[in-house]
Design a protein around this motif. Sequence first.
Motif, PDB file in Angstrom:
ATOM      1  N   UNK A  68       1.123  -1.085   0.179  1.00  0.00           N
ATOM      2  CA  UNK A  68      -0.018  -0.480  -0.015  1.00  0.00           C
ATOM      3  C   UNK A  68       0.775   0.776   0.118  1.00  0.00           C
ATOM      4  N   UNK A  69       2.024   1.054   0.710  1.00  0.00           N
ATOM      5  CA  UNK A  69       2.475   1.993   0.673  1.00  0.00           C
ATOM      6  C   UNK A  69       2.994   2.568  -0.971  1.00  0.00           C
ATOM      7  N   UNK A  70       4.275   2.193  -1.430  1.00  0.00           N
ATOM      8  CA  UNK A  70       4.631   2.050  -2.780  1.00  0.00           C
ATOM      9  C   UNK A  70       3.275   2.189  -3.430  1.00  0.00           C
ATOM     10  N   UNK A  71       2.257   1.785  -4.002  1.00  0.00           N
ATOM     11  CA  UNK A  71       0.864   1.958  -4.201  1.00  0.00           C
ATOM     12  C   UNK A  71       1.099   3.554  -4.561  1.00  0.00           C
ATOM     13  N   UNK A  72       0.569   3.824  -3.043  1.00  0.00           N
ATOM     14  CA  UNK A  72       0.442   5.457  -2.463  1.00  0.00           C
ATOM     15  C   UNK A  72       1.722   6.161  -2.718  1.00  0.00           C
ATOM     16  N   UNK A  73       2.162   5.690  -2.787  1.00  0.00           N
ATOM     17  CA  UNK A  73       3.777   7.050  -3.147  1.00  0.00           C
ATOM     18  C   UNK A  73       3.836   6.710  -4.426  1.00  0.00           C
ATOM     19  N   UNK A  74       3.339   6.092  -5.623  1.00  0.00           N
ATOM     20  CA  UNK A  74       3.215   5.698  -7.388  1.00  0.00           C
ATOM     21  C   UNK A  74       4.433   5.039  -6.814  1.00  0.00           C
ATOM     22  N   UNK A  75       5.003   4.543  -6.333  1.00  0.00           N
ATOM     23  CA  UNK A  75       6.476   3.078  -7.320  1.00  0.00           C
ATOM     24  C   UNK A  75       6.015   1.969  -7.454  1.00  0.00           C
ATOM     25  N   UNK A  76       6.827   1.178  -8.248  1.00  0.00           N
ATOM     26  CA  UNK A  76       7.110  -0.117  -8.451  1.00  0.00           C
ATOM     27  C   UNK A  76       6.740  -0.848  -7.578  1.00  0.00           C
ATOM     28  N   UNK A  77       5.358  -1.906  -7.892  1.00  0.00           N
ATOM     29  CA  UNK A  77       5.957  -2.948  -6.904  1.00  0.00           C
ATOM     30  C   UNK A  77       6.485  -4.038  -7.697  1.00  0.00           C
ATOM     31  N   UNK A  78       7.482  -4.185  -6.627  1.00  0.00           N
ATOM     32  CA  UNK A  78       8.455  -5.321  -7.657  1.00  0.00           C
ATOM     33  C   UNK A  78       7.896  -7.037  -7.498  1.00  0.00           C
ATOM     34  N   UNK A  79       7.340  -7.325  -8.749  1.00  0.00           N
ATOM     35  CA  UNK A  79       6.991  -8.777  -8.597  1.00  0.00           C
ATOM     36  C   UNK A  79       6.731 -10.079  -7.321  1.00  0.00           C
ATOM     37  N   UNK A  80       8.846  -9.908  -6.851  1.00  0.00           N
ATOM     38  CA  UNK A  80       8.400 -10.596  -6.136  1.00  0.00           C
ATOM     39  C   UNK A  80       7.330 -10.614  -4.693  1.00  0.00           C
ATOM     40  N   UNK A  81       7.540  -8.782  -4.443  1.00  0.00           N
ATOM     41  CA  UNK A  81       6.970  -8.391  -3.146  1.00  0.00           C
ATOM     42  C   UNK A  81       5.497  -9.353  -3.405  1.00  0.00           C
ATOM     43  N   UNK A  82       4.241  -9.006  -4.196  1.00  0.00           N
ATOM     44  CA  UNK A  82       3.667  -9.688  -4.695  1.00  0.00           C
ATOM     45  C   UNK A  82       3.294 -10.903  -4.346  1.00  0.00           C
TER      46      UNK A  82
END
Length: 210
Positions: A68-82
């Motif tokens: 959520x933090x990465x999405x709110x900051x407009x940053x890419x969410x690494x695939x391995x985090x998913x």
Amino acid sequence: MKKFLFDLFPVILFFLAYKVAKLQPDAAQALTQHTLGGFVSGGIITADQAPILLATVVGIVGTVLQIGYLLVRGRKVDGMLWVSLAVIVVMGGLTIYFHDEEFIKWKPTILYWAFALVLLVGQVGFRNNLMRAAMESQIKLPDAVWNRVGYAWMAFFAAMGLLNLFMAFVVFRGNTDAWVSFKLFGATGLLFAFVVAQTFMLSKYIQEDA
């Protein structure tokens, strides 16, 4: 250092939640029974089961907060985090429903092996060295060396998956406290040692490029 701590955020929360719950078993049992009683098989959570269930919920929430933090900051969410989120939701969900800590103990192994498999498929199947893609902006290495770096990380993750099983179900079988501590300090220490050793091994190539 900030990224390192950010990546460890759910693991640190898991550790803290477990340790605090162990110090306050009655409060932890009451809290988990109130919040999770409707989600567990049989509907009853004992004081012994409460700490690992509470820590599991906190670990899931921590991973969701990371994304959520990465999405709110407009940053890419690494695939391995998913992938990490999927694994902890599935294994954590099974842990909570069956109130059985053995499911969550498998989570690090599944995640390590998932990392190793993704690296293997990328490098061998698609000729895409993911470690090179992640690190090349910082260091320049010959192609042959990048291949060795990729295989080294595959081997490391595969070995860490096996080590987690050995520690969880052999060395610390019946001692969840010790496994939780190993999960944070032991595994993180081994990762740090591997990175330092690899940096030392690659230093001659980095110096040549300079």
